[in-house]
Design an enzyme around this catalytic site. Structure first.
Site, PDB file in Angstrom:
ATOM      1  N   ASP A  12     -44.692  41.096  41.351  1.00 53.68           N
ATOM      2  CA  ASP A  12     -43.872  40.703  42.479  1.00 53.68           C
ATOM      3  C   ASP A  12     -42.776  39.782  41.937  1.00 53.68           C
ATOM      4  O   ASP A  12     -42.890  39.271  40.820  1.00 53.68           O
ATOM      5  CB  ASP A  12     -44.762  39.971  43.497  1.00 53.68           C
ATOM      6  CG  ASP A  12     -43.977  39.363  44.634  1.00 53.68           C
ATOM      7  OD1 ASP A  12     -43.119  40.055  45.199  1.00 53.68           O
ATOM      8  OD2 ASP A  12     -44.223  38.188  44.960  1.00 53.68           O
ATOM      9  N   ASP A  14     -40.561  37.091  44.083  1.00 55.74           N
ATOM     10  CA  ASP A  14     -40.520  35.739  44.634  1.00 55.74           C
ATOM     11  C   ASP A  14     -41.885  35.067  44.565  1.00 55.74           C
ATOM     12  O   ASP A  14     -42.896  35.626  44.988  1.00 55.74           O
ATOM     13  CB  ASP A  14     -40.044  35.783  46.085  1.00 55.74           C
ATOM     14  CG  ASP A  14     -38.626  36.343  46.211  1.00 55.74           C
ATOM     15  OD1 ASP A  14     -37.932  35.929  47.138  1.00 55.74           O
ATOM     16  OD2 ASP A  14     -38.223  37.179  45.378  1.00 55.74           O
ATOM     17  N   GLU A  21     -38.305  31.502  46.620  1.00 64.21           N
ATOM     18  CA  GLU A  21     -38.228  32.564  47.617  1.00 64.21           C
ATOM     19  C   GLU A  21     -36.740  32.761  47.896  1.00 64.21           C
ATOM     20  O   GLU A  21     -36.098  31.906  48.521  1.00 64.21           O
ATOM     21  CB  GLU A  21     -38.987  32.191  48.895  1.00 64.21           C
ATOM     22  CG  GLU A  21     -40.490  32.147  48.745  1.00 64.21           C
ATOM     23  CD  GLU A  21     -41.129  33.530  48.672  1.00 64.21           C
ATOM     24  OE1 GLU A  21     -40.487  34.504  49.114  1.00 64.21           O
ATOM     25  OE2 GLU A  21     -42.268  33.629  48.173  1.00 64.21           O
ATOM     26  N   ARG A  57     -36.120  37.628  59.598  1.00 67.08           N
ATOM     27  CA  ARG A  57     -35.585  36.626  58.672  1.00 67.08           C
ATOM     28  C   ARG A  57     -34.205  37.021  58.166  1.00 67.08           C
ATOM     29  O   ARG A  57     -33.317  36.172  58.016  1.00 67.08           O
ATOM     30  CB  ARG A  57     -36.555  36.431  57.508  1.00 67.08           C
ATOM     31  CG  ARG A  57     -37.814  35.659  57.890  1.00 67.08           C
ATOM     32  CD  ARG A  57     -38.776  35.516  56.751  1.00 67.08           C
ATOM     33  NE  ARG A  57     -39.464  36.764  56.450  1.00 67.08           N
ATOM     34  CZ  ARG A  57     -39.861  37.137  55.246  1.00 67.08           C
ATOM     35  NH1 ARG A  57     -39.616  36.371  54.194  1.00 67.08           N
ATOM     36  NH2 ARG A  57     -40.500  38.277  55.069  1.00 67.08           N
ATOM     37  N   SER A 100     -40.237  44.251  44.621  1.00 64.71           N
ATOM     38  CA  SER A 100     -40.105  43.053  45.430  1.00 64.71           C
ATOM     39  C   SER A 100     -39.714  43.344  46.864  1.00 64.71           C
ATOM     40  O   SER A 100     -38.894  44.236  47.127  1.00 64.71           O
ATOM     41  CB  SER A 100     -39.035  42.144  44.785  1.00 64.71           C
ATOM     42  OG  SER A 100     -38.750  41.034  45.602  1.00 64.71           O
ATOM     43  N   GLY A 101     -40.277  42.543  47.772  1.00 66.60           N
ATOM     44  CA  GLY A 101     -39.808  42.540  49.143  1.00 66.60           C
ATOM     45  C   GLY A 101     -38.548  41.713  49.295  1.00 66.60           C
ATOM     46  O   GLY A 101     -38.038  41.559  50.403  1.00 66.60           O
ATOM     47  N   LYS A 145     -44.604  49.182  47.552  1.00 60.86           N
ATOM     48  CA  LYS A 145     -44.958  48.533  46.282  1.00 60.86           C
ATOM     49  C   LYS A 145     -46.031  49.341  45.549  1.00 60.86           C
ATOM     50  O   LYS A 145     -45.924  49.587  44.344  1.00 60.86           O
ATOM     51  CB  LYS A 145     -45.447  47.103  46.536  1.00 60.86           C
ATOM     52  CG  LYS A 145     -44.342  46.124  46.893  1.00 60.86           C
ATOM     53  CD  LYS A 145     -44.870  44.701  46.875  1.00 60.86           C
ATOM     54  CE  LYS A 145     -43.741  43.705  46.970  1.00 60.86           C
ATOM     55  NZ  LYS A 145     -44.141  42.337  46.603  1.00 60.86           N
ATOM     56  N   ASP A 168     -48.604  37.368  44.692  1.00 58.77           N
ATOM     57  CA  ASP A 168     -49.063  36.156  45.379  1.00 58.77           C
ATOM     58  C   ASP A 168     -49.272  36.341  46.876  1.00 58.77           C
ATOM     59  O   ASP A 168     -49.975  35.561  47.497  1.00 58.77           O
ATOM     60  CB  ASP A 168     -48.048  35.026  45.169  1.00 58.77           C
ATOM     61  CG  ASP A 168     -46.767  35.269  45.955  1.00 58.77           C
ATOM     62  OD1 ASP A 168     -46.449  34.475  46.854  1.00 58.77           O
ATOM     63  OD2 ASP A 168     -46.059  36.256  45.656  1.00 58.77           O
ATOM     64  N   ASN A 171     -48.427  41.171  51.060  1.00 60.94           N
ATOM     65  CA  ASN A 171     -47.771  42.467  50.849  1.00 60.94           C
ATOM     66  C   ASN A 171     -47.939  42.976  49.420  1.00 60.94           C
ATOM     67  O   ASN A 171     -47.471  44.068  49.096  1.00 60.94           O
ATOM     68  CB  ASN A 171     -46.287  42.398  51.225  1.00 60.94           C
ATOM     69  CG  ASN A 171     -45.499  41.450  50.350  1.00 60.94           C
ATOM     70  OD1 ASN A 171     -46.005  40.415  49.927  1.00 60.94           O
ATOM     71  ND2 ASN A 171     -44.253  41.779  50.088  1.00 60.94           N
TER      72      ASN A 171
END
Length: 213
Positions: A12, A14, A21, A57, A100-101, A145, A168, A171
């Protein structure tokens, strides 16, 4: 066709590859940092749906100029041990991917600098040199992912048993489930409870001992 590899490590971004983040860095530019940080924390714990949370967001970023990307990159801190891990993977014939998201607009600068072999992330819609508050294209969520890890493994001829997923947040759990070894790193309680292995320190160099020699 990509070159074959002995094994594959997928991280991942962030709070895993980097200590930040990115969406919070960008939200600071809109004066909405604390609000977005609280929503990010809830999403990473798994309290709310990731895709819905991301859309809300990102909506808070509407009007942020694209020049904010450079300021965000300047504030990014790589996680301790990240370069040691990437060097060790390459020295042993492996490949490193990041899924990554977060956002390509920042990862496209950070990933090459760290020596990442391939990466995938969300893209932010832009109009008139400012963010529109929308995600451009399909959202990279938990399922995406997991699918990306499996696709990269197939492309590089790596058996699933020799794939490592490091994350972490909630997701990351699907990706960690399909990998040969799922590692909770700097992780939320739900991730620590479901990982194959929990890393105790926030130092990616600790992963090196787990890699094939």
């Amino acid at each position: 066709m990509p070159d074959p590899a002995r094994f594959l490590v997928v991280l991942d971004a962030d709070s895993t590859l980097i200590r930040n983040e990115v969406i919070e860095l960008l939200a600071d530019e809109a004066g909405r940092g604390p609000e977005v940080a609280a929503a990010t924390e809830a999403a990473m714990r798994g309290d709310i749906d990731f895709a819905a949370s991301l859309r809300s967001r990102v909506a808070a970023l509407a009007g942020v100029p694209v020049t904010a990307f450079a300021r965000a990159v300047a504030r990014i801190e790589p996680t301790p041990g990240v370069r040691a891990l990437i060097d060790a993977v390459h020295d042993r014939g492996g490949r490193v991917g990041v899924v990554s998201g977060g956002f390509h607009e920042v990862l496209d600068t950070v990933a090459p600098d760290l020596g990442i072999d391939m990466w995938r992330a969300n893209r932010l819609a832009v109009a008139d040199d400012a963010l529109t508050g929308e995600v451009d294209g399909p959202i990279v969520d938990a399922a995406a992912k997991a699918d990306t890890l499996l696709r990269w493994a197939s492309e590089h001829g790596v058996p699933r048993s020799l794939t490592f997923a490091i994350g972490d947040g909630a997701n990351d759990l699907r990706m960690m489930e399909v990998a040969g070894l799922g590692l909770a790193f700097n992780a939320k309680p739900a991730v620590r409870a479901n990982a194959d292995l929990v890393m105790g320190r926030v130092d990616l160099a600790d992963v090196v001992a787990l890699l094939p020699r």
